[in-house]
Design a protein around this motif. Structure first.
Motif, PDB file in Angstrom:
ATOM      1  N   PRO A  99      53.555 -14.231 -43.899  1.00 30.62           N
ATOM      2  CA  PRO A  99      53.789 -15.620 -44.318  1.00 30.62           C
ATOM      3  C   PRO A  99      54.656 -15.698 -45.577  1.00 30.62           C
ATOM      4  O   PRO A  99      54.349 -15.043 -46.582  1.00 30.62           O
ATOM      5  CB  PRO A  99      52.364 -16.134 -44.608  1.00 30.62           C
ATOM      6  CG  PRO A  99      51.467 -15.262 -43.779  1.00 30.62           C
ATOM      7  CD  PRO A  99      52.116 -13.910 -43.782  1.00 30.62           C
ATOM      8  N   PRO A 100      55.733 -16.470 -45.553  1.00 26.50           N
ATOM      9  CA  PRO A 100      56.587 -16.582 -46.747  1.00 26.50           C
ATOM     10  C   PRO A 100      55.840 -17.083 -47.975  1.00 26.50           C
ATOM     11  O   PRO A 100      56.213 -16.750 -49.102  1.00 26.50           O
ATOM     12  CB  PRO A 100      57.666 -17.590 -46.302  1.00 26.50           C
ATOM     13  CG  PRO A 100      57.699 -17.479 -44.817  1.00 26.50           C
ATOM     14  CD  PRO A 100      56.281 -17.213 -44.407  1.00 26.50           C
ATOM     15  N   SER A 101      54.791 -17.865 -47.763  1.00 26.80           N
ATOM     16  CA  SER A 101      54.040 -18.415 -48.893  1.00 26.80           C
ATOM     17  C   SER A 101      53.349 -17.327 -49.713  1.00 26.80           C
ATOM     18  O   SER A 101      52.972 -17.563 -50.863  1.00 26.80           O
ATOM     19  CB  SER A 101      52.994 -19.418 -48.398  1.00 26.80           C
ATOM     20  OG  SER A 101      52.082 -18.797 -47.500  1.00 26.80           O
ATOM     21  N   LEU A 108      60.569  -7.070 -54.475  1.00 26.15           N
ATOM     22  CA  LEU A 108      61.505  -6.013 -54.107  1.00 26.15           C
ATOM     23  C   LEU A 108      61.839  -6.063 -52.616  1.00 26.15           C
ATOM     24  O   LEU A 108      62.937  -5.686 -52.195  1.00 26.15           O
ATOM     25  CB  LEU A 108      60.906  -4.642 -54.446  1.00 26.15           C
ATOM     26  CG  LEU A 108      61.748  -3.425 -54.044  1.00 26.15           C
ATOM     27  CD1 LEU A 108      62.951  -3.273 -54.968  1.00 26.15           C
ATOM     28  CD2 LEU A 108      60.914  -2.148 -54.061  1.00 26.15           C
ATOM     29  N   LEU A 109      60.894  -6.550 -51.812  1.00 26.75           N
ATOM     30  CA  LEU A 109      61.069  -6.568 -50.367  1.00 26.75           C
ATOM     31  C   LEU A 109      61.695  -7.866 -49.863  1.00 26.75           C
ATOM     32  O   LEU A 109      61.764  -8.088 -48.658  1.00 26.75           O
ATOM     33  CB  LEU A 109      59.701  -6.363 -49.686  1.00 26.75           C
ATOM     34  CG  LEU A 109      58.885  -5.154 -50.156  1.00 26.75           C
ATOM     35  CD1 LEU A 109      57.539  -5.114 -49.452  1.00 26.75           C
ATOM     36  CD2 LEU A 109      59.655  -3.865 -49.915  1.00 26.75           C
ATOM     37  N   ASP A 110      62.165  -8.702 -50.774  1.00 30.79           N
ATOM     38  CA  ASP A 110      62.638 -10.031 -50.393  1.00 30.79           C
ATOM     39  C   ASP A 110      63.864 -10.001 -49.485  1.00 30.79           C
ATOM     40  O   ASP A 110      63.949 -10.759 -48.516  1.00 30.79           O
ATOM     41  CB  ASP A 110      62.961 -10.830 -51.662  1.00 30.79           C
ATOM     42  CG  ASP A 110      63.501 -12.210 -51.351  1.00 30.79           C
ATOM     43  OD1 ASP A 110      64.734 -12.378 -51.366  1.00 30.79           O
ATOM     44  OD2 ASP A 110      62.693 -13.111 -51.075  1.00 30.79           O
ATOM     45  N   ASN A 111      64.836  -9.169 -49.798  1.00 30.74           N
ATOM     46  CA  ASN A 111      66.050  -9.007 -48.997  1.00 30.74           C
ATOM     47  C   ASN A 111      66.772 -10.335 -48.747  1.00 30.74           C
ATOM     48  O   ASN A 111      67.298 -10.584 -47.667  1.00 30.74           O
ATOM     49  CB  ASN A 111      65.713  -8.338 -47.654  1.00 30.74           C
ATOM     50  CG  ASN A 111      66.942  -7.785 -46.950  1.00 30.74           C
ATOM     51  OD1 ASN A 111      67.935  -7.452 -47.596  1.00 30.74           O
ATOM     52  ND2 ASN A 111      66.898  -7.704 -45.628  1.00 30.74           N
ATOM     53  N   GLY A 112      66.777 -11.184 -49.766  1.00 29.76           N
ATOM     54  CA  GLY A 112      67.505 -12.447 -49.661  1.00 29.76           C
ATOM     55  C   GLY A 112      66.777 -13.555 -48.932  1.00 29.76           C
ATOM     56  O   GLY A 112      67.344 -14.628 -48.704  1.00 29.76           O
ATOM     57  N   ARG A 113      65.526 -13.335 -48.557  1.00 30.31           N
ATOM     58  CA  ARG A 113      64.814 -14.348 -47.768  1.00 30.31           C
ATOM     59  C   ARG A 113      64.515 -15.604 -48.588  1.00 30.31           C
ATOM     60  O   ARG A 113      64.625 -16.720 -48.083  1.00 30.31           O
ATOM     61  CB  ARG A 113      63.520 -13.756 -47.206  1.00 30.31           C
ATOM     62  CG  ARG A 113      63.742 -12.660 -46.174  1.00 30.31           C
ATOM     63  CD  ARG A 113      62.405 -12.194 -45.603  1.00 30.31           C
ATOM     64  NE  ARG A 113      62.579 -11.121 -44.641  1.00 30.31           N
ATOM     65  CZ  ARG A 113      62.532  -9.828 -44.928  1.00 30.31           C
ATOM     66  NH1 ARG A 113      62.336  -9.443 -46.178  1.00 30.31           N
ATOM     67  NH2 ARG A 113      62.694  -8.925 -43.983  1.00 30.31           N
ATOM     68  N   ARG A 114      64.099 -15.433 -49.825  1.00 36.37           N
ATOM     69  CA  ARG A 114      63.782 -16.593 -50.657  1.00 36.37           C
ATOM     70  C   ARG A 114      65.020 -17.472 -50.847  1.00 36.37           C
ATOM     71  O   ARG A 114      64.938 -18.702 -50.770  1.00 36.37           O
ATOM     72  CB  ARG A 114      63.234 -16.137 -52.017  1.00 36.37           C
ATOM     73  CG  ARG A 114      62.827 -17.298 -52.930  1.00 36.37           C
ATOM     74  CD  ARG A 114      62.306 -16.781 -54.263  1.00 36.37           C
ATOM     75  NE  ARG A 114      61.041 -16.083 -54.099  1.00 36.37           N
ATOM     76  CZ  ARG A 114      59.851 -16.694 -54.064  1.00 36.37           C
ATOM     77  NH1 ARG A 114      59.790 -18.007 -54.181  1.00 36.37           N
ATOM     78  NH2 ARG A 114      58.753 -15.992 -53.933  1.00 36.37           N
ATOM     79  N   ALA A 115      66.151 -16.851 -51.073  1.00 36.10           N
ATOM     80  CA  ALA A 115      67.386 -17.610 -51.250  1.00 36.10           C
ATOM     81  C   ALA A 115      67.734 -18.377 -49.978  1.00 36.10           C
ATOM     82  O   ALA A 115      68.219 -19.508 -50.035  1.00 36.10           O
ATOM     83  CB  ALA A 115      68.530 -16.676 -51.637  1.00 36.10           C
ATOM     84  N   ALA A 116      67.472 -17.767 -48.819  1.00 30.91           N
ATOM     85  CA  ALA A 116      67.764 -18.434 -47.548  1.00 30.91           C
ATOM     86  C   ALA A 116      66.871 -19.660 -47.360  1.00 30.91           C
ATOM     87  O   ALA A 116      67.350 -20.726 -46.940  1.00 30.91           O
ATOM     88  CB  ALA A 116      67.573 -17.463 -46.389  1.00 30.91           C
ATOM     89  N   ILE A 117      65.595 -19.523 -47.687  1.00 27.19           N
ATOM     90  CA  ILE A 117      64.676 -20.660 -47.552  1.00 27.19           C
ATOM     91  C   ILE A 117      65.087 -21.785 -48.495  1.00 27.19           C
ATOM     92  O   ILE A 117      65.079 -22.967 -48.126  1.00 27.19           O
ATOM     93  CB  ILE A 117      63.223 -20.219 -47.821  1.00 27.19           C
ATOM     94  CG1 ILE A 117      62.752 -19.217 -46.756  1.00 27.19           C
ATOM     95  CG2 ILE A 117      62.295 -21.431 -47.854  1.00 27.19           C
ATOM     96  CD1 ILE A 117      62.684 -19.772 -45.361  1.00 27.19           C
ATOM     97  N   LEU A 118      65.457 -21.427 -49.717  1.00 33.45           N
ATOM     98  CA  LEU A 118      65.909 -22.433 -50.681  1.00 33.45           C
ATOM     99  C   LEU A 118      67.150 -23.158 -50.156  1.00 33.45           C
ATOM    100  O   LEU A 118      67.242 -24.398 -50.225  1.00 33.45           O
ATOM    101  CB  LEU A 118      66.213 -21.772 -52.021  1.00 33.45           C
ATOM    102  CG  LEU A 118      66.760 -22.690 -53.120  1.00 33.45           C
ATOM    103  CD1 LEU A 118      65.774 -23.806 -53.444  1.00 33.45           C
ATOM    104  CD2 LEU A 118      67.098 -21.883 -54.373  1.00 33.45           C
TER     105      LEU A 118
END
Length: 306
Positions: A99-101, A108-118
Motif C-alpha cells: 500500500p502506498p500509504s 530508499l525503495l521509492d523509485n520515483g513512485r511518490r513523485a508519480a502519485i504527486l
C-alpha cells in the motif's frame, strides 16, 4: 469497448497485453522505447516512443481511455503529463506492491513512485483519474531465476533468484525480526499472471476507487518458508534477524558502497514493518478471478527444476 495503452515491455506488461488480446474485445497498444519485433509478431500494435518528446507522447496516446504503466522515474512523469494533455480518462501508475500509504518519506525503495502519485494528483483537475493496484509481493521473487526471469524488476537490485527472504534452490531463508506485536511479519502475495487477470477484469467495472487491493495469499514469513520446506522435503537453513542486526547490515552495506545489498536489507526491514501487508481486499470481491495459491504456484514453477 475502450482503448488501453500498456506502457513497457516487461513481464507484467506482457501478461496484461496478452490478457487484453485474448480475453477481451478492448483495443490496446503497447508503448516501448525500443522496437519489439517479438511482440509485433504476436499481432500486437507496438508504438515506439521517446519519453523526452512530449508531442510524440501525446500523439501516441490520442484516443486512449486508460493507461497502464509499468515504467518508472522521469519517463513515467513524462507519460503522466502527456496522458493528461491527451485527455486520457484514467491512469494506472507503476506501483503493484505494498500500500502506498505505508511508504515513509525519503524511502530508499521509492523509485520515483511518490513523485508519480504527486504528479497524478496535480493532474486530477484536468479530469484524469488514477488508481493504484496494490498486490503485495510478487510470487515471482521466489521463481527460478527470480523476477528477472520474467523481465520484472531488472533494475531493482532485488530481481535475482534468492534476493528476497528465501532462496528456494539453496534451501536458505533470511527471516526479519518480529513485528511490534511479537509475531512474524505478515505479507500479501500475488503472481504476476494473476495481477494481470485482476487488472483486466477491473477494466469492465463501472467505477474505480483510488486504490484497488488484491491478493493471492496472505501469510506470515515463517509460513512462506514452511511451505517451501514441505515441498523440498527438508528443513532450510534459516537466519533470523533482529532489528539491530539488520541495522548493522545496513550500515555495513552503506560503508562499503554496496547498493544492492543495502536494497535487499531495506526490503527485509520493510517486510518486518508490515509494508507489504493489508488486512482487507476490495477487488477480489468484485471480479471472478480465482488466484493461484502460493503452494500450488511454487510447486508448479519448481517441479521441472527440482
Amino acid at each position: 469497448m475502450i482503448k488501453v495503452a500498456v506502457v513497457g515491455t516487461n513481464g507484467l506488461a506482457q501478461y496484461i497485453a496478452n490478457g487484453i488480446a485474448t480475453q477481451t474485445s478492448h483495443q490496446f497498444v503497447v508503448l516501448s522505447r525500443r522496437p519489439s519485433p517479438g511482440l509485433t509478431a504476436r499481432g500486437w500494435q507496438v508504438l515506439q516512443v521517446d519519453y523526452s518528446n512530449s508531442a510524440d507522447l501525446r500523439f501516441k496516446l490520442a484516443g486512449v481511455d486508460t493507461v497502464i504503466s509499468t515504467i518508472s522515474g522521469n519517463a513515467q512523469l513524462a507519460l503522466i503529463d502527456a496522458a493528461a494533455a491527451a485527455h486520457v480518462r484514467r491512469f494506472v501508475p507503476s506501483e503493484f506492491g505494498g500500500p502506498p500509504s505505508l511508504r515513509p518519506q525519503n524511502d530508499l525503495l521509492d523509485n520515483g513512485r511518490r513523485a508519480a502519485i504527486l504528479r497524478l494528483h496535480q493532474h486530477e483537475s484536468s479530469g484524469m483519474r488514477f488508481t493504484v493496484f496494490t498486490c503485495g509481493i510478487l510470487y515471482e521473487r521466489f521463481a527460478p531465476g527470480g523476477m528477472a526471469a520474467s523481465q520484472i524488476g531488472l533494475a531493482s537490485n532485488i530481481g535475482q533468484e534468492g534476493d528476497y527472504l528465501m532462496d528456494f534452490r539453496r534451501r536458505r531463508a533470511q527471516v526479519p525480526y518480529l513485528n511490534s506485536a511479537g509475531q512474524p511479519a505478515t505479507i500479501c502475495m500475488t503472481s504476476a499472471a494473476d495481477v494481470s487477470r485482476f487488472v483486466i477484469a477491473a477494466l469492465d467495472l463501472p467505477s474505480w476507487p483510488r486504490e484497488f487491493r488484491l491478493r493471492g495469499e496472505r501469510m506470515n514469513v515463517r509460513e512462506v518458508v514452511s511451505i517451501a520446506e514441505d515441498i523440498q522435503g527438508t528443513s532450510f537453513e534459516i537466519s533470523g534477524h533482529t532489528r539491530s542486526s539488520l541495522q548493522d547490515a545496513l550500515t555495513y552495506a552503506r560503508a562499503v558502497g554496496d547498493r544492492a545489498r543495502e536494497t535487499r536489507v531495506h526490503h527485509l526491514i520493510a517486510t518486518a514493518e508490515g509494508r507489504y501487508d493489508f488486512a482487507n481486499t476490495n477487488l477480489n470481491q468484485l471480479v471472478s478471478v480465482q488466484p493461484e495459491s502460493f503452494r500450488a504456484w511454487l510447486l508448479r514453477v519448481w517441479s521441472p527444476v527440482t
